[in-house]
Design an enzyme around this catalytic site. Sequence first.
Site, PDB file in Angstrom:
ATOM      1  N   GLU A 174      14.837  37.084  82.607  1.00  0.00           N
ATOM      2  CA  GLU A 174      14.752  35.864  83.414  1.00  0.00           C
ATOM      3  C   GLU A 174      16.067  35.126  83.315  1.00  0.00           C
ATOM      4  OE1 GLU A 174      11.532  33.207  82.646  1.00  0.00           O
ATOM      5  OE2 GLU A 174      10.044  34.812  82.460  1.00  0.00           O
ATOM      6  N   GLU A 198       7.875  35.273  76.094  1.00  0.00           N
ATOM      7  CA  GLU A 198       8.276  33.970  75.559  1.00  0.00           C
ATOM      8  C   GLU A 198       7.338  33.389  74.506  1.00  0.00           C
ATOM      9  OE1 GLU A 198       9.286  31.283  78.773  1.00  0.00           O
ATOM     10  OE2 GLU A 198      11.076  32.449  79.230  1.00  0.00           O
TER      11      GLU A 198
END
Length: 688
Positions: free
Chosen positions: A447, A337
Amino acid sequence: MQSSKNYGSQRRSCVPTDPKKRRWVFWGIPGAIIIVAAVVVAAVVVVSKNHQNATKSTTSADAGDSGSSASGSASAGSASASTTSSAVTGVDNSTYYGVASSGGDGSTVTTDLNATFVYKNSFGGTWAQDPSNPYNVSGQAQSWSPSLLETWTWGQDIVRGVNLGGWLVTEPFIVPGLYEQYQNTNPSAVDEYTLCMAMGDNLATAMEDHYKTFITEEDFALIASAGLNWVRIPLGYWAIETHDGEPYLAKVSWNYFVKAIGWARKYGIRILLDFHALPGSQNGWNHSGKAGVINWMYGVMGISNAQRQLEQIRSLTEFISQEGIKEVVPMMSLVNEVEVSIVGLEVLQAFYYQAYELIRGISGFGAGNGPIIALHAGFLDIAVWNGFLSGADRIALDQHPYLAFSMSSSINQGLLTSDEHQAKTACSWGGGTNDSQSSFGIIVGGEWSNAINDCGKWLDGVGSTPQYETVLTNTSCTEWEEWMDWSSDTKAGVLSYALSNMDALQNWFFWTWHIGNSTELGYAPSPFWHYRLGWEQGWMPADPRVAGGYCGSVMSVGGDQFSGTFPASATGAVASPTISPDQISNHSVWPPTSLGPSFTSAQIALFPTFTQTGSPLTLAAAAHPTDATAVGAGWVDSADTTGAWTSVAGCSYPDAYNATAVSLVPTAVCTGGAARRAVAGPTPAPRV
Ligand SMILES: *[C@@H]1O[C@H](CO)[C@@H](O)[C@H](O)[C@H]1NC(C)=O
Ligand SMILES: *[C@@H]1O[C@H](CO)[C@@H](O)[C@H](O)[C@H]1NC(C)=O
Ligand SMILES: *[C@@H]1O[C@H](CO)[C@@H](O)[C@H](O)[C@H]1NC(C)=O
Ligand SMILES: *[C@@H]1O[C@H](CO)[C@@H](O)[C@H](O)[C@H]1NC(C)=O
Ligand SMILES: *[C@@H]1O[C@H](CO)[C@@H](O)[C@H](O)[C@H]1NC(C)=O
Ligand SMILES: *[C@@H]1O[C@H](CO)[C@@H](O)[C@H](O)[C@H]1NC(C)=O
Ligand SMILES: *[C@@H]1O[C@H](CO)[C@@H](O)[C@H](O)[C@H]1NC(C)=O
Ligand SMILES: *[C@@H]1O[C@H](CO)[C@@H](O)[C@H](O)[C@H]1NC(C)=O
Ligand SMILES: CC(=O)N[C@H]1CO[C@H](CO)[C@@H](O)[C@@H]1O
């Protein structure tokens, strides 16, 4: 984890501003459709059976039920506990090595702590161990998942996985009980950096106690029982090394990652190693280790922090590419991320190219040689990545779609109005996933969660109040946090959303397996994020295969079909893969000459960097009961002897976590007195 949209506001630690929590809630009885309710009923029945002396599953047609304990191994039993062999140097004496044994549903397992439990697996799964040959045995998670001794076939075998979030990289909302203890300390704990400072002299004991208890061997057995076959394990760089002044507990989490490799092998589960927390922080969020400012590929220390991380990637690659380990850890994600809106897409891509050349220089090319390299898509539409490094060997994309963080639309206000709009939204992610699988390669949903809003204690950071309560009118999170009171309709709605995500993402990792209890509340207050709880309580499927086709058949959302065939280089089918020359010329300038808006290329050329004169760091292997050297030296490529990236002796560097000020740009390149190549401009890629 973080949202895919509107996440900018979450980079600050929020201070509660809304003292009176409003109680009125939006949704009435959801229009959960009858099929969904029926699935829940079945799931509840099966789960409760699984948890009480299970005999058989109602959802698994091919459930094996061997019920036998130790397999044919005649030595099981007779060899007895003497193989613990505490006399061998280098052996971890706290580990119970056991005897060669295996078993299926109903068998008794002895763990590495010499505890026992009954293995329940109604899907034909088996476990196996052989302390004298630890790298050459494997359990099988389910009859339909290949064991680690068998080939994983992308496009046929489906990743049904969970993250082990909050374990080796802690997060306040995942382990609230751990963070609650350190709120009246100086500093108070808001991320792992400050948690470690707050733990003070107690750090080693307190942190290792968390590692020991939050995830154990038994979790891997349960993960297999739940029909799951992969785990994604977030790792922080402090597992490998720390620099002076960094408060993290150094290297101890690595030992637990190594234990996880052993557990995964025993139960037939594959690992995606996820580099989650990087030197300097790649996104400024608490789960990067330190909340605040981005200093990875950004700011005056941006390049040296990235060089340091490349060195860590090198050590990890050397370790996980070893025979016997590469089967268990077939995928590594390089950077979790990155905040692309700040760091910049081109900058991230330049890093990815450097890391690619480094990794394939060690592992070689083709299926089975080192890890598949997963690249987080930076919160961009995955289609943006089409063509990136086209022709490269086994690069995959990792997408993290979340609904939870943007309270801008009615979608977050209640659960499942009659048009099932949240589930349909998740299903709509499937078409792009299919397209990118055909054009780019392997796509994983590394995720996702069941959260349709940002309720959950400290979900937005320590002390935060959910936007659900501050942005929407007359809403309270209580209903969403107190899962004990969830109705069967609520469970059915959550399950429907879960199945939609599973079907759309196709190869997926739920975030996360386990949410710890809040000590203050006495329960786990973020149930949307807790797979194990949902599996026990009936809002996750007893058998995740039921998600197959859910979007089309139940949600009536379909689109572009995936043919099942990836580009050949994406799965390692090309023996001598070559990256398109255009892509190389586009992404091989290193370090990049543009890093964020604040610095000129002339300033970037003056940034302090590291030099390759250090000693490479070999990661420790698991201890072995009879021969500590039998399990590999930790370094697969003996020809890889380049010096390690390290600071230049005699040069000073600004704080690696606080160096975005233009005033910190040096006026000249520091060579420490030694002759040293200037850093600006194109340089050859690392070893090829
Ligand atoms: C394990 O115990 C033996 C003796 O009982 C000792 O010699 C050895 O150093 C210990 N190993 C470790 C890693 O503690
Ligand atoms: C393991 O546990 C069993 C049963 O509790 C005990 O008899 C045995 O001594 C233990 N073995 C070791 C090596 O601790
Ligand atoms: C596993 O066993 C096979 C067959 O006995 C052998 O060829 C192979 O080298 C072993 N692999 C490892 C990692 O020990
Ligand atoms: C919010 O709740 C209050 C008190 O329960 C009520 O008076 C008010 O009308 C509600 N506002 C909305 C927009 O529903
Ligand atoms: C967490 O809370 C639940 C109640 O919701 C309780 O049953 C469980 O034992 C607790 N777990 C731990 C580790 O304290
Ligand atoms: C994606 O492709 C699969 C076939 O591989 C198909 O079952 C599914 O419906 C497709 N999903 C969408 C949203 O088009
Ligand atoms: C890569 O290509 C893009 C689009 O053509 C261009 O904007 C960019 O400047 C190129 N980057 C480099 C480093 O050459
Ligand atoms: C970061 O560095 C600046 C100087 O560049 C300093 O004023 C500031 O206090 C530092 N912040 C922290 C959190 O250390
Ligand atoms: C301050 C901060 O970084 N908060 C983040 C902590 O992590 C949660 C979960 O990923 C995020 O939602 C917060 O934004």
